[in-house]
Design a protein around this motif. Structure first.
Motif, PDB file in Angstrom:
ATOM      1  N   GLY A   1       0.826  -1.211   0.000  1.00 18.93           N
ATOM      2  CA  GLY A   1       0.000   0.000   0.000  1.00 18.93           C
ATOM      3  C   GLY A   1       0.855   1.254   0.000  1.00 18.93           C
ATOM      4  N   GLY A   2       2.129   1.113   0.343  1.00 13.84           N
ATOM      5  CA  GLY A   2       3.040   2.259   0.357  1.00 13.84           C
ATOM      6  C   GLY A   2       4.050   2.160  -0.769  1.00 13.84           C
ATOM      7  N   MET A   3       5.131   2.952  -0.661  1.00 12.77           N
ATOM      8  CA  MET A   3       6.148   2.938  -1.734  1.00 12.77           C
ATOM      9  C   MET A   3       6.906   1.599  -1.718  1.00 12.77           C
ATOM     10  N   PRO A   4       7.337   1.135  -2.874  1.00 15.30           N
ATOM     11  CA  PRO A   4       8.051  -0.143  -2.913  1.00 15.30           C
ATOM     12  C   PRO A   4       9.469  -0.032  -2.348  1.00 15.30           C
ATOM     13  N   GLY A   5       9.984  -1.150  -1.907  1.00 14.61           N
ATOM     14  CA  GLY A   5      11.331  -1.178  -1.348  1.00 14.61           C
ATOM     15  C   GLY A   5      12.354  -1.471  -2.427  1.00 14.61           C
ATOM     16  N   THR A   6      12.567  -0.479  -3.287  1.00 13.30           N
ATOM     17  CA  THR A   6      13.505  -0.644  -4.403  1.00 13.30           C
ATOM     18  C   THR A   6      14.540   0.475  -4.392  1.00 13.30           C
ATOM     19  N   THR A   7      15.653   0.224  -5.058  1.00 10.98           N
ATOM     20  CA  THR A   7      16.697   1.247  -5.172  1.00 10.98           C
ATOM     21  C   THR A   7      16.160   2.490  -5.885  1.00 10.98           C
ATOM     22  N   ALA A   8      15.389   2.270  -6.957  1.00 10.49           N
ATOM     23  CA  ALA A   8      14.870   3.413  -7.727  1.00 10.49           C
ATOM     24  C   ALA A   8      14.012   4.309  -6.844  1.00 10.49           C
ATOM     25  N   THR A   9      13.194   3.703  -6.007  1.00 12.91           N
ATOM     26  CA  THR A   9      12.313   4.506  -5.148  1.00 12.91           C
ATOM     27  C   THR A   9      13.127   5.210  -4.069  1.00 12.91           C
TER      28      THR A   9
ATOM     29  N   GLY B   1       9.894  -6.891   5.093  1.00  9.54           N
ATOM     30  CA  GLY B   1       9.944  -8.236   4.524  1.00  9.54           C
ATOM     31  C   GLY B   1      11.141  -8.433   3.620  1.00  9.54           C
ATOM     32  N   ARG B   2      10.879  -8.932   2.411  1.00  7.78           N
ATOM     33  CA  ARG B   2      11.993  -9.294   1.533  1.00  7.78           C
ATOM     34  C   ARG B   2      12.719  -8.082   0.939  1.00  7.78           C
ATOM     35  N   SER B   3      12.180  -6.886   1.148  1.00  8.61           N
ATOM     36  CA  SER B   3      12.911  -5.702   0.651  1.00  8.61           C
ATOM     37  C   SER B   3      13.980  -5.236   1.640  1.00  8.61           C
ATOM     38  N   THR B   4      14.123  -5.926   2.756  1.00  8.51           N
ATOM     39  CA  THR B   4      15.092  -5.504   3.784  1.00  8.51           C
ATOM     40  C   THR B   4      16.500  -5.318   3.214  1.00  8.51           C
ATOM     41  N   ILE B   5      17.003  -6.333   2.533  1.00  6.17           N
ATOM     42  CA  ILE B   5      18.405  -6.270   2.086  1.00  6.17           C
ATOM     43  C   ILE B   5      18.594  -5.250   0.954  1.00  6.17           C
ATOM     44  N   PRO B   6      17.764  -5.264  -0.097  1.00  5.33           N
ATOM     45  CA  PRO B   6      17.956  -4.224  -1.125  1.00  5.33           C
ATOM     46  C   PRO B   6      17.882  -2.808  -0.569  1.00  5.33           C
ATOM     47  N   VAL B   7      16.961  -2.560   0.350  1.00  7.26           N
ATOM     48  CA  VAL B   7      16.830  -1.206   0.903  1.00  7.26           C
ATOM     49  C   VAL B   7      18.057  -0.854   1.742  1.00  7.26           C
ATOM     50  N   MET B   8      18.564  -1.826   2.483  1.00  2.24           N
ATOM     51  CA  MET B   8      19.747  -1.570   3.323  1.00  2.24           C
ATOM     52  C   MET B   8      20.946  -1.198   2.440  1.00  2.24           C
ATOM     53  N   LEU B   9      21.145  -1.948   1.394  1.00  2.34           N
ATOM     54  CA  LEU B   9      22.294  -1.674   0.512  1.00  2.34           C
ATOM     55  C   LEU B   9      22.120  -0.336  -0.206  1.00  2.34           C
TER      56      LEU B   9
ATOM     57  N   SER C   1      24.547   3.061   0.216  1.00  2.00           N
ATOM     58  CA  SER C   1      25.268   3.644  -0.917  1.00  2.00           C
ATOM     59  C   SER C   1      24.815   5.065  -1.203  1.00  2.00           C
ATOM     60  N   ALA C   2      23.608   5.420  -0.747  1.00  2.00           N
ATOM     61  CA  ALA C   2      23.101   6.791  -0.975  1.00  2.00           C
ATOM     62  C   ALA C   2      23.413   7.721   0.196  1.00  2.00           C
ATOM     63  N   GLY C   3      24.198   7.244   1.161  1.00  2.00           N
ATOM     64  CA  GLY C   3      24.561   8.105   2.297  1.00  2.00           C
ATOM     65  C   GLY C   3      23.541   8.089   3.420  1.00  2.00           C
ATOM     66  N   GLY C   4      22.594   7.121   3.361  1.00  2.00           N
ATOM     67  CA  GLY C   4      21.554   7.050   4.387  1.00  2.00           C
ATOM     68  C   GLY C   4      21.929   6.144   5.544  1.00  2.00           C
ATOM     69  N   HIS C   5      21.030   6.098   6.509  1.00  2.00           N
ATOM     70  CA  HIS C   5      21.222   5.300   7.714  1.00  2.00           C
ATOM     71  C   HIS C   5      20.269   4.099   7.676  1.00  2.00           C
TER      72      HIS C   5
ATOM     73  N   THR D   1      19.165  17.697   6.300  1.00  2.00           N
ATOM     74  CA  THR D   1      18.206  16.640   6.641  1.00  2.00           C
ATOM     75  C   THR D   1      18.846  15.277   6.417  1.00  2.00           C
ATOM     76  N   THR D   2      18.678  14.384   7.387  1.00  2.00           N
ATOM     77  CA  THR D   2      19.250  13.035   7.261  1.00  2.00           C
ATOM     78  C   THR D   2      18.121  12.019   7.100  1.00  2.00           C
ATOM     79  N   PHE D   3      18.491  10.864   6.568  1.00  2.00           N
ATOM     80  CA  PHE D   3      17.470   9.820   6.420  1.00  2.00           C
ATOM     81  C   PHE D   3      18.004   8.444   6.803  1.00  2.00           C
ATOM     82  N   SER D   4      17.078   7.664   7.361  1.00  2.00           N
ATOM     83  CA  SER D   4      17.281   6.228   7.532  1.00  2.00           C
ATOM     84  C   SER D   4      16.328   5.541   6.568  1.00  2.00           C
ATOM     85  N   ALA D   5      16.535   4.260   6.354  1.00  2.00           N
ATOM     86  CA  ALA D   5      15.583   3.520   5.542  1.00  2.00           C
ATOM     87  C   ALA D   5      15.443   2.117   6.097  1.00  2.00           C
ATOM     88  N   THR D   6      14.237   1.595   5.946  1.00  4.28           N
ATOM     89  CA  THR D   6      13.999   0.203   6.308  1.00  4.28           C
ATOM     90  C   THR D   6      13.109  -0.414   5.247  1.00  4.28           C
ATOM     91  N   GLY D   7      13.406  -1.637   4.893  1.00  6.12           N
ATOM     92  CA  GLY D   7      12.602  -2.352   3.898  1.00  6.12           C
ATOM     93  C   GLY D   7      11.837  -3.462   4.599  1.00  6.12           C
TER      94      GLY D   7
END
Ligand code: KMH
Ligand code: ZN
Length: 275
Positions: free
Chosen positions: A178-186, A209-217, A221-225, A201-207
């Protein structure tokens, strides 16, 4: 400027049932032990949802206060209470979370479909949360479930001013059905939209379910937490349930070190977040 990595652990959440996920920390003792072990591994912030005696999500004020006190006593972690609660929690109870005087609280920047449910966050409610946090000296983490939530944040800050401490930190919660997908492009699109927010402004990200690892990487690489924990994923790898929150924090720390952005200490995290 690229810094070390802020690691937040979200150990419990409001969605998983203890009966289905026995490793989920639901008692105060389990939560504090988890928090201590995650801090030792490199976490600096704990994002907290609590449970009642039946392990059901609750926003009971006494329990929230007891939880904040116990986490302060047992750890040096930054204590961030969830003001999101469960999708069934009323706005009054979600606002009252701030009375437990945490260091930080979440502040979700808009309504989002949440699986089969709706996570309701009306504009007036968001303004109330933001302004009460300013008054009470609680530092918000703005939860972004969809790209439009960043536009809402720009509007909020423009109309109602900077948060307590003056620093803006957001968390991209990606991959909720229902929200934004857990992809590198997003993630890149979201990161680009931070240009419209205050400098620094700083950002963290969490993915989820299965988007955990792609979102973490992607975030590293984008300078996030990073935010990790059993609130967001209960599967470590295909067919392997998560054994503990520590397992997820240890993996995040390993990735952060590989990226040559080692975990921030709790003191460094306080400085970063304006606490
Ligand atoms: N449990 C979700 C409905 C937050 O903590 O602020 C909301 C949530 C967001 O987890
Ligand atoms: Zn949460």
């Amino acid at each position: 400027m690229t810094t070390g990595t802020l690691i937040t652990v979200a150990p419990t959440g409001a969605e998983s049932a203890k009966a289905e996920v026995p490793a989920l920390p639901v008692t105060l003792d389990e939560l504090v032990l988890t928090a201590k072990e995650c801090e030792a591994l490199g976490a600096a912030v704990v994002h907290v949802h609590i449970r009642d005696d039946e392990a059901k999500p609750t926003l009971d004020q006494g329990r929230l206060r007891e939880t904040v006190a116990a986490l302060r006593d047992g750890t040096d972690l930054i204590v961030q209470l969830s003001s999101g609660g469960a999708v069934t929690d009323p706005e009054s109870a979600r606002l009252a979370v701030l009375d437990a005087a945490p260091d930080m609280a979440s502040c979700t920047m808009g309504t989002v479909n949440f699986g089969d449910d709706v996570f309701l966050n009306r504009w007036e409610f968001i303004v109330d949360l933001h302004t009460r946090m300013q008054e009470k000296g609680v530092v918000p983490e703005y939860e972004i479930f969809d790209l439009g939530h960043l536009t809402a944040l720009q509007r909020l800050l423009g109309k109602h001013g900077l948060p307590h401490g003056g620093h803006v930190h957001v968390d991209f919660v990606m991959g909720v059905p229902g929200g934004m997908p857990g992809t590198t492009a997003t993630l890149v699109a979201a990161e680009q939209m931070l240009r419209d927010l205050p400098e620094g402004t700083t950002f963290s990200a969490t993915g989820i379910g299965r988007s955990t690892i792609p979102v973490m990487l992607a975030s590293l690489s984008a300078g996030g937490h990073l935010r990790v924990g059993m609130e967001d994923t209960v599967t470590y790898a295909k067919g392997r349930p998560v054994e503990s929150n520590m397992q997820l924090v240890a993996r995040a720390v390993g990735f952060a070190q590989l990226a040559q952005r080692p975990p921030l200490t709790t003191a460094e995290a306080r400085t970063l977040l304006g606490l």
